[in-house]
Design an enzyme around this catalytic site. Structure first.
Site, PDB file in Angstrom:
ATOM      1  N   GLU A 339       0.939  -1.115   0.128  1.00 50.92           N
ATOM      2  CA  GLU A 339       0.007   0.112  -0.010  1.00 50.92           C
ATOM      3  C   GLU A 339       0.684   1.386   0.027  1.00 50.92           C
ATOM      4  O   GLU A 339       0.507   2.283   0.666  1.00 50.92           O
ATOM      5  CB  GLU A 339      -1.200   0.181   1.311  1.00 50.92           C
ATOM      6  CG  GLU A 339      -1.768  -1.190   1.201  1.00 50.92           C
ATOM      7  CD  GLU A 339      -2.724  -1.187   2.334  1.00 50.92           C
ATOM      8  OE1 GLU A 339      -4.005  -1.430   2.123  1.00 50.92           O
ATOM      9  OE2 GLU A 339      -2.303  -1.075   3.393  1.00 50.92           O
TER      10      GLU A 339
HETATM   11  C1  NGO Z   1      -3.955  -4.680   4.745  1.00 48.74           C
HETATM   12  C2  NGO Z   1      -2.971  -3.641   4.999  1.00 48.74           C
HETATM   13  C3  NGO Z   1      -2.936  -3.518   6.491  1.00 48.74           C
HETATM   14  C4  NGO Z   1      -4.396  -3.617   7.058  1.00 48.74           C
HETATM   15  C5  NGO Z   1      -4.800  -4.930   6.989  1.00 48.74           C
HETATM   16  C6  NGO Z   1      -6.200  -5.031   7.534  1.00 48.74           C
HETATM   17  C7  NGO Z   1      -1.937  -5.311   4.253  1.00 48.74           C
HETATM   18  C8  NGO Z   1      -0.900  -6.331   3.746  1.00 48.74           C
HETATM   19  N1  NGO Z   1      -1.617  -4.031   4.417  1.00 48.74           N
HETATM   20  O1  NGO Z   1      -3.191  -5.810   4.382  1.00 48.74           O
HETATM   21  O2  NGO Z   1      -2.488  -2.215   6.761  1.00 48.74           O
HETATM   22  O3  NGO Z   1      -3.994  -3.429   8.814  1.00 48.74           O
HETATM   23  O4  NGO Z   1      -5.160  -4.890   5.445  1.00 48.74           O
HETATM   24  O5  NGO Z   1      -7.185  -6.042   7.397  1.00 48.74           O
END
Ligand code: NGO
Length: 533
Positions: A339
């Site tokens: 992200e």
């Molecule tokens: C995503 C995000 C995290 C969140 C999570 C919540 C990843 C790899 N990045 O997973 O920052 O906490 O979802 O389910």
């Protein structure tokens, strides 16, 4: 009323003429023996399902006279002592651990075709023998032995037996070498005792990797001597505005030591270049504009980025990775990389090209979330896939191509094994961005064939992440992890041929009383035929 003098031998007639209780060292209890001498747990009633069982013979009964004998180096003695520590409180038996002796419970290391973590358990009237090539194999055998005893063995006060172990031979070894669980200690901080409690729960299901998500926008949780404000300032907060916290280096070493004593490797993650608000808030010079943002206590993602063009960023990365690697006996450093919505793609690639070699410089192997496959994964790096059924074909194809090129995968599909997903719209903590994930859905997939175009040999294993935006207590962790964690553990351990939801739900149901005995706060899913409490 229960009394436990245990000095008067007695026999009990069970199932007609079958004599189950040996003369030596029986319990003296008030209740009618026939009513409580239930049949022992069948050898294949465990989670994860074992590779094969051959039942037959007379069950072994643990009594006041039972000894634990160890045949091997000091580490085997330590595992024997751990086993004794598990069994003494509820049985009330002394269970001495000795380097010699016959009968009773024998732990032995031998050469043989057991694999790095496999074992054999043989049980008969005279004793139980656990055999493995490695201490890890013996440790897993102990977890099996535990599950073969009545659930009451997990209690901390003396319980009535009998303590029988079904007769026969059980052969077992894992399908995958990487069987992980992740705990997000960044969104909410969890103390060393809370982490140890989770480690013990993971060990019961033969999980061997503990991934700690040590930094995120909301908190930096590990002391770094060369950048002290990361922990002292960046760690002093969490989601919702609590005090947060961080691990000192001594704390962290204690977690690593404890995990190792349960045969888990700790995988530390410092998430970069996104998910870095806590670091950016701690040091103005890490920001492109030289201005530190305030600390963050919300739950948005994707808004922060290290400054890819600044030298300070790479000094920071080098120092952090060096100090973390020095604290880490394990093989991996996880760089996150998910992200990075506030980092231009070219910058992301540039950043990863510069930072991944630091991990190798300090003797470790990179793990990254699967977005790393959109950059240039370092040789030997592992990518952790966290997509969902609906993840776009192009993204899946990118991951599959990387896997074919040697970037092996850890599978954490979010709509299967993200433990922070709600079970149903009505269950308490959790989120639902990846959907509602009941126990059946969480269990019913095959890691070996899950992603099209990925060779089975490129799958290193399965990891169940638990993100902590919505939980801040051990009870919260446990409610989300149990029962789904057990399913993820089985996907990682048991052969595909043993995968069977209708059999699994019954084996899982048998874990309920064990969790009750251990004080684990779990979700009593209506999909599982739990015994009445
Ligand atoms: C995503 C995000 C995290 C969140 C999570 C919540 C990843 C790899 N990045 O997973 O920052 O906490 O979802 O389910």
């Amino acid at each position: 009323m229960r009394r436990h003098h245990g000095t008067t031998p007695r026999t009990a007639r069970v199932l007609g003429s079958l004599l189950l209780i040996a003369a030596a060292g029986g319990l003296t209890l008030g209740a009618a023996p026939a009513a409580r001498a239930a049949a022992p747990v069948p050898l294949d009633r465990i989670v994860p399902a074992p590779v094969s069982v051959t039942p037959g013979g007379t069950p072994y009964r643990v009594t006041r006279a039972t000894g634990i004998h160890v045949d091997g180096p000091a580490e085997v003695h330590r595992i024997g002592t751990y086993l004794a520590g598990l069994l003494r409180p509820a049985t009330g038996y002394p269970l001495p651990v000795t380097d010699h002796g016959d009968g009773g419970i024998l732990l032995r290391l031998t050469q043989g075709d057991y694999g790095a973590e496999g074992y054999r358990l043989h049980s008969g009237a005279d004793g139980v023998t656990l055999t493995a090539r490695t201490p890890a194999g013996l440790f897993h055998a102990v977890q099996t032995l535990r599950q073969l005893l009545p659930a009451a063995v997990e209690r901390t006060t003396v319980q009535r037996g009998p303590w029988q172990i079904a007769a026969g031979t059980l052969q077992d070894r894992p399908r995958y070498a990487y069987r992980g669980a992740m705990l997000d200690v960044a969104r909410h901080f969890f103390t060393v005792p809370q982490v140890k409690r989770y480690i013990d729960q993971l060990a019961l299901y033969k999980i061997n990797e503990l991934h700690l998500h040590l930094s995120d926008d909301q908190g930096w949780r590990i002391a770094v001597d060369s950048w002290p404000r990361l922990a002292s300032y960046g760690g002093a907060g969490e989601v919702g505005g609590g005090r947060g916290g961080h691990y000192t280096k001594a704390d962290y070493r204690e977690i690593v030591r404890y995990a190792a004593s349960r045969y888990l490797e700790v995988v530390p993650e410092i998430d970069m270049p996104g998910h870095t608000n806590a670091a950016l808030a701690s040091y103005a010079k890490l920001n492109c504009d030289g201005v530190a943002p305030p600390r963050y206590t919300g739950t948005q993602v994707g808004f922060s980025s290290l400054c890819v063009s600044k030298k300070a960023t790479y000094d920071f990365a080098d120092d952090v990775i060096r100090e973390l690697a020095a604290l880490t006996p394990g093989r991996y450093v996880h760089l996150g990389g998910d992200e990075a919505h506030s980092t231009a793609h070219a910058d992301y690639v540039r950043f990863m090209d510069r930072v991944q070699p630091l991990v190798a410089r300090y003797g470790k192997t990179v793990i990254g979330w699967h977005q790393l496959t959109g950059a240039h994964p370092a040789k030997g790096a592992l990518a952790q896939y966290w997509g969902v059924d609906g993840t776009g074909a192009a993204e899946k194809a990118q991951v599959a191509a990387a896997a074919r090129n040697g970037t092996h995968l850890i599978l954490s599909p979010a709509d299967r094994v993200y433990l922070d997903m709600k079970y149903t719209a009505r269950t308490g903590p959790g989120t639902k961005w990846a959907g509602l994930v009941e126990v059946h859905r969480s269990y019913d997939w095959n890691p070996g064939t899950y992603l099209a175009g990925v060779p089975a040999s490129a799958v290193r294993g399965v990891e169940a992440p638990l993100w902590s935006e919505t939980v801040k207590t051990s009870a919260g962790i446990e409610y989300l992890a149990f029962p789904r964690l057990a399913g993820a553990a089985e996907l990682g351990w048991s052969p595909a041929a043993r995968h069977d939801w209708s059999a699994y739900r019954k084996r899982l149901a048998a874990q309920g009383p064990r969790w009750d005995a251990l004080g684990i706060h779990y979700y009593r899913s209506p999909q599982v035929p739990w015994p009445a409490r």
